[in-house]
Structure formats: structure tokens, C-alpha cells
Design a protein around this motif. Structure first.
Motif, PDB file in Angstrom:
ATOM      1  N   ASP A   1      -8.587  -2.471   3.122  1.00  0.00           N
ATOM      2  CA  ASP A   1      -7.148  -2.760   3.192  1.00  0.00           C
ATOM      3  C   ASP A   1      -6.356  -1.692   2.459  1.00  0.00           C
ATOM      4  O   ASP A   1      -5.345  -1.177   2.961  1.00  0.00           O
ATOM      5  N   ARG A   2      -6.781  -1.341   1.265  1.00  0.00           N
ATOM      6  CA  ARG A   2      -6.050  -0.360   0.462  1.00  0.00           C
ATOM      7  C   ARG A   2      -6.122   1.028   1.082  1.00  0.00           C
ATOM      8  O   ARG A   2      -5.116   1.750   1.140  1.00  0.00           O
ATOM      9  N   ILE A   3      -7.303   1.415   1.544  1.00  0.00           N
ATOM     10  CA  ILE A   3      -7.447   2.732   2.157  1.00  0.00           C
ATOM     11  C   ILE A   3      -6.584   2.828   3.410  1.00  0.00           C
ATOM     12  O   ILE A   3      -5.887   3.829   3.633  1.00  0.00           O
ATOM     13  N   ALA A   4      -6.607   1.788   4.238  1.00  0.00           N
ATOM     14  CA  ALA A   4      -5.821   1.796   5.467  1.00  0.00           C
ATOM     15  C   ALA A   4      -4.329   1.897   5.168  1.00  0.00           C
ATOM     16  O   ALA A   4      -3.600   2.610   5.861  1.00  0.00           O
ATOM     17  N   TRP A   5      -3.875   1.183   4.143  1.00  0.00           N
ATOM     18  CA  TRP A   5      -2.452   1.281   3.780  1.00  0.00           C
ATOM     19  C   TRP A   5      -2.103   2.699   3.342  1.00  0.00           C
ATOM     20  O   TRP A   5      -1.092   3.267   3.756  1.00  0.00           O
ATOM     21  N   LEU A   6      -2.942   3.290   2.508  1.00  0.00           N
ATOM     22  CA  LEU A   6      -2.685   4.648   2.031  1.00  0.00           C
ATOM     23  C   LEU A   6      -2.679   5.641   3.188  1.00  0.00           C
ATOM     24  O   LEU A   6      -1.842   6.562   3.219  1.00  0.00           O
ATOM     25  N   VAL A   7      -3.596   5.480   4.122  1.00  0.00           N
ATOM     26  CA  VAL A   7      -3.647   6.389   5.265  1.00  0.00           C
ATOM     27  C   VAL A   7      -2.385   6.261   6.108  1.00  0.00           C
ATOM     28  O   VAL A   7      -1.732   7.261   6.431  1.00  0.00           O
ATOM     29  N   ARG A   8      -2.030   5.047   6.478  1.00  0.00           N
ATOM     30  CA  ARG A   8      -0.842   4.847   7.315  1.00  0.00           C
ATOM     31  C   ARG A   8       0.421   5.351   6.623  1.00  0.00           C
ATOM     32  O   ARG A   8       1.241   6.060   7.199  1.00  0.00           O
ATOM     33  N   GLU A   9       0.557   4.938   5.372  1.00  0.00           N
ATOM     34  CA  GLU A   9       1.773   5.317   4.647  1.00  0.00           C
ATOM     35  C   GLU A   9       1.788   6.823   4.379  1.00  0.00           C
ATOM     36  O   GLU A   9       2.846   7.459   4.420  1.00  0.00           O
TER      37      GLU A   9
ATOM     38  N   LYS B   1       3.129   5.720  -4.033  1.00  0.00           N
ATOM     39  CA  LYS B   1       2.825   4.574  -4.883  1.00  0.00           C
ATOM     40  C   LYS B   1       2.369   3.409  -4.014  1.00  0.00           C
ATOM     41  O   LYS B   1       3.049   3.029  -3.062  1.00  0.00           O
ATOM     42  N   GLU B   2       1.234   2.850  -4.369  1.00  0.00           N
ATOM     43  CA  GLU B   2       0.683   1.757  -3.574  1.00  0.00           C
ATOM     44  C   GLU B   2       1.512   0.499  -3.714  1.00  0.00           C
ATOM     45  O   GLU B   2       1.834   0.061  -4.813  1.00  0.00           O
ATOM     46  N   ASP B   3       1.857  -0.070  -2.570  1.00  0.00           N
ATOM     47  CA  ASP B   3       2.547  -1.355  -2.512  1.00  0.00           C
ATOM     48  C   ASP B   3       1.468  -2.422  -2.409  1.00  0.00           C
ATOM     49  O   ASP B   3       0.844  -2.590  -1.374  1.00  0.00           O
ATOM     50  N   ALA B   4       1.229  -3.138  -3.504  1.00  0.00           N
ATOM     51  CA  ALA B   4       0.105  -4.075  -3.549  1.00  0.00           C
ATOM     52  C   ALA B   4       0.201  -5.136  -2.464  1.00  0.00           C
ATOM     53  O   ALA B   4      -0.794  -5.515  -1.850  1.00  0.00           O
ATOM     54  N   ALA B   5       1.409  -5.638  -2.203  1.00  0.00           N
ATOM     55  CA  ALA B   5       1.545  -6.702  -1.206  1.00  0.00           C
ATOM     56  C   ALA B   5       1.122  -6.203   0.167  1.00  0.00           C
ATOM     57  O   ALA B   5       0.369  -6.854   0.894  1.00  0.00           O
ATOM     58  N   ASN B   6       1.605  -4.996   0.559  1.00  0.00           N
ATOM     59  CA  ASN B   6       1.252  -4.460   1.868  1.00  0.00           C
ATOM     60  C   ASN B   6      -0.210  -4.075   1.931  1.00  0.00           C
ATOM     61  O   ASN B   6      -0.886  -4.281   2.928  1.00  0.00           O
ATOM     62  N   SER B   7      -0.736  -3.487   0.836  1.00  0.00           N
ATOM     63  CA  SER B   7      -2.119  -3.017   0.859  1.00  0.00           C
ATOM     64  C   SER B   7      -3.098  -4.162   1.001  1.00  0.00           C
ATOM     65  O   SER B   7      -4.207  -3.987   1.481  1.00  0.00           O
ATOM     66  N   LEU B   8      -2.703  -5.357   0.585  1.00  0.00           N
ATOM     67  CA  LEU B   8      -3.594  -6.516   0.681  1.00  0.00           C
ATOM     68  C   LEU B   8      -3.237  -7.414   1.852  1.00  0.00           C
ATOM     69  O   LEU B   8      -3.620  -8.563   1.909  1.00  0.00           O
ATOM     70  N   GLY B   9      -2.458  -6.854   2.790  1.00  0.00           N
ATOM     71  CA  GLY B   9      -2.204  -7.591   4.014  1.00  0.00           C
ATOM     72  C   GLY B   9      -0.926  -8.398   3.997  1.00  0.00           C
ATOM     73  O   GLY B   9      -0.702  -9.212   4.875  1.00  0.00           O
ATOM     74  N   GLY B  10      -0.034  -8.158   3.018  1.00  0.00           N
ATOM     75  CA  GLY B  10       1.196  -8.928   2.937  1.00  0.00           C
ATOM     76  C   GLY B  10       2.339  -8.365   3.728  1.00  0.00           C
ATOM     77  O   GLY B  10       3.433  -8.881   3.710  1.00  0.00           O
ATOM     78  N   GLY B  11       2.122  -7.242   4.451  1.00  0.00           N
ATOM     79  CA  GLY B  11       3.190  -6.655   5.243  1.00  0.00           C
ATOM     80  C   GLY B  11       2.612  -5.649   6.192  1.00  0.00           C
ATOM     81  O   GLY B  11       1.403  -5.449   6.273  1.00  0.00           O
ATOM     82  N   ASP B  12       3.490  -4.947   6.957  1.00  0.00           N
ATOM     83  CA  ASP B  12       2.968  -4.016   7.947  1.00  0.00           C
ATOM     84  C   ASP B  12       2.571  -2.693   7.328  1.00  0.00           C
ATOM     85  O   ASP B  12       1.954  -1.849   7.971  1.00  0.00           O
ATOM     86  N   GLY B  13       2.900  -2.478   6.027  1.00  0.00           N
ATOM     87  CA  GLY B  13       2.434  -1.290   5.344  1.00  0.00           C
ATOM     88  C   GLY B  13       2.945  -0.006   5.930  1.00  0.00           C
ATOM     89  O   GLY B  13       2.313   1.042   5.839  1.00  0.00           O
ATOM     90  N   GLY B  14       4.106  -0.028   6.588  1.00  0.00           N
ATOM     91  CA  GLY B  14       4.618   1.199   7.161  1.00  0.00           C
ATOM     92  C   GLY B  14       3.775   1.663   8.335  1.00  0.00           C
ATOM     93  O   GLY B  14       3.396   2.819   8.441  1.00  0.00           O
ATOM     94  N   LEU B  15       3.454   0.767   9.271  1.00  0.00           N
ATOM     95  CA  LEU B  15       2.593   1.103  10.395  1.00  0.00           C
ATOM     96  C   LEU B  15       3.172   2.235  11.219  1.00  0.00           C
ATOM     97  O   LEU B  15       4.373   2.283  11.501  1.00  0.00           O
ATOM     98  N   LEU B  16       2.300   3.153  11.611  1.00  0.00           N
ATOM     99  CA  LEU B  16       2.714   4.193  12.529  1.00  0.00           C
ATOM    100  C   LEU B  16       2.929   3.571  13.901  1.00  0.00           C
ATOM    101  O   LEU B  16       2.197   2.660  14.298  1.00  0.00           O
ATOM    102  N   PRO B  17       3.890   4.048  14.671  1.00  0.00           N
ATOM    103  CA  PRO B  17       4.101   3.508  16.013  1.00  0.00           C
ATOM    104  C   PRO B  17       2.828   3.624  16.849  1.00  0.00           C
ATOM    105  O   PRO B  17       2.238   4.696  16.960  1.00  0.00           O
ATOM    106  N   GLY B  18       2.383   2.514  17.388  1.00  0.00           N
ATOM    107  CA  GLY B  18       1.205   2.514  18.241  1.00  0.00           C
ATOM    108  C   GLY B  18      -0.104   2.478  17.497  1.00  0.00           C
ATOM    109  O   GLY B  18      -1.168   2.490  18.120  1.00  0.00           O
ATOM    110  N   ALA B  19      -0.121   2.461  16.162  1.00  0.00           N
ATOM    111  CA  ALA B  19      -1.370   2.501  15.400  1.00  0.00           C
ATOM    112  C   ALA B  19      -1.984   1.123  15.307  1.00  0.00           C
ATOM    113  O   ALA B  19      -1.286   0.138  15.214  1.00  0.00           O
TER     114      ALA B  19
END
Length: 259
Positions: A215-223, A235-253
Motif C-alpha cells: 500500500d505504501r509503495i504504491a502510494w509513493l509510486v503514484r504520487e 511527504k507520505e499521506d498516511a490515510a491515502n497510503s493505507l487505503g483511505g483515499g485515491d492517493g493521487g491516482l494517475l488517470p487510467g492507473a
């Protein structure tokens, strides 16, 4: 009534893996604790010196395209004495890299704990693939006698926008099989450690589990791809990194330390 000292130490030991409140027998620690420390030290030494079973890793990843490379350190003894050689590819290995447009390249590297990579790198890679989908590029690179910065040269040579290195961390006296993940945007030779993000202490013995680490690696990669940076500026957003948000998803990712 004051809490007995033995109970205080027992509660403290539950909160840490450190060797505290061991007691004593005469002027020395208990024999069992001395033997446990010696065993932990032996496991740490074995982890540092043991050769990686690359054949097992290749079999676990089959039939995915793989690329085997080697650092400029010709053997384990040299690797341990010369960290600088572990940060650059051997000339013949550099010649194997083919420049192309790639999104995210994963590197599995022995680092300072082959046991950590053998036990955890493949499941973590698969968990990251499940989260990142088509962003993960081929081939998966297997790097021998590698330090973290070797991923910069690998990523640059393959034309990757991002490189994620899964590497065995320096073992301690509590855990000898801890895995680390290093995420670097726009990898190139000369990147500083401050320009990469680290997810460390990945292991099942009270550390970060595979799914949480993925989860954390995927958030860092996307962001990192979205913002075109990694390191202290991300800076890691703990809520998004643990599945609490879209984590700045790339379009189509469909996101301890070896240096």
C-alpha cells in the motif's frame, strides 16, 4: 502499593524488541539470555555473508521477463569492503540495459540480507503489481552484490520514470531478514539519498507486513509520478497510503538501511 519491578520490566519488554530488564545471575546476565544474544549475532552474520539463491527467485517469478545484472563488486568479500562498487554496475552488466520508455521498473537486490529477499521480495512484488497494474514495466531486474544506488543506474539505463528497489536491509540483533523498498523518481547516476523514499522494516516478525508495505509503495509510486518527484519533497499521506483515499491516482492507473 508500588508495582513490582518484575511486572514493570515485563510490560516494557512487550513494547520493544530491545533486550531490556534481562535480570542477572550473580554478576552476569542469565545464561539463556547470553545464548540468545549469541544466536541472534550468528544469524545476523549469516544473513550478511550468505549467498543469494537466485535460482529460487527466478523460478518464483517465472514466466515473467527477467534481467540478471551484477554490480562492480566481483564477490561478496569485496562487496562488504567496498560499498562504492556495489553502487555501480559491472561494465558487462551495463551493456545489457536497453533504453526504452518505461514507467516503473522493479529491482530485486540481495543487499545485506539474502534471506529477506528470498522470503519476502517476490510476494511484495506481486502485491505491488496488483495495485499498480500496467504501470509496472518489464523486465524485473535481479541485481547481485547491490547497494541502493545501483537502482539509479539500472533505472536510467532502462529509461524508467521510476525505479523501486526491494533490497535486504542490514540485519540487527532482533531481526536478520528485514526488507527495504526504495522509490526513486527519474533515476540517474548521482541521485542523492534525499531524493528517494524508503519503506523499511518489512518483515513478519513484528515489522511491516506485505500488504501494508505494498500500500505504501504504491502510494509513493503514484504520487511520485503525478508530482514528478520523490524524496524529502514527497511527504507520505498516511490515510491515502493505507487505503483511505485515491492517493493521487494517475488517470487510467489501476503504490533500516543499505546504502
Amino acid at each position: 502499593m508500588a508495582e513490582p519491578a518484575a511486572e514493570i520490566w515485563a510490560r516494557l519488554r512487550e513494547a520493544t524488541g530491545a533486550r531490556i530488564g534481562l535480570g542477572r545471575r550473580g554478576d552476569a546476565p542469565p545464561v539463556a539470555e547470553v545464548l540468545a544474544l549469541q544466536l541472534a549475532h550468528a544469524r545476523a552474520r549469516d544473513a550478511v555473508h550468505r549467498a543469494m539463491d537466485w535460482a529460487a527467485v527466478e523460478a518464483a517469478l517465472s514466466p515473467a521477463p527477467l534481467l540478471r545484472v551484477h554490480s562492480a563488486a566481483p564477490d561478496r568479500a569485496t562487496y562488504l569492503r567496498r560499498p562504492d562498487l556495489g553502487r555501480r554496475l559491472a561494465p558487462e552488466a551495463a551493456a545489457l540495459l536497453s533504453l526504452a520508455e518505461r514507467q516503473v521498473v522493479f529491482v530485486l537486490a540481495d543487499g545485506l540480507s539474502a534471506a529477506a529477499v528470498e522470503a519476502q521480495a517476490v510476494p511484495l512484488l506481486q502485491a505491488c503489481r496488483a495495485r499498480l497494474g500496467a504501470l509496472v514495466a518489464e523486465p524485473v531486474v535481479l541485481a547481485e552484490q547491490a547497494r541502493v544506488a545501483l537502482g539509479d543506474e539500472i533505472g536510467e539505463g532502462l529509461g524508467a520514470r521510476m525505479v523501486v528497489m526491494l533490497i535486504g536491509e542490514r540485519p540487527g540483533l532482533s531481526v536478520a531478514h528485514s526488507l527495504g523498498a526504495y522509490v526513486t523518481h527519474a533515476p540517474r547516476v548521482g541521485r542523492r539519498d534525499s531524493e528517494r523514499n524508503c519503506v523499511s522494516n518489512i518483515h513478519p516478525q513484528g515489522g511491516l507486513g506485505t500488504e501494508a508495505a505494498a500500500d505504501r509503495i504504491a502510494w509513493l509510486v503514484r504520487e511520485g509520478l503525478l508530482r514528478r518527484l520523490t524524496g524529502v519533497a514527497l511527504k507520505e499521506d498516511a490515510a491515502n497510503s493505507l487505503g483511505g483515499g485515491d492517493g493521487g491516482l494517475l488517470p487510467g492507473a489501476e503504490d533500516g538501511a543499505v546504502r
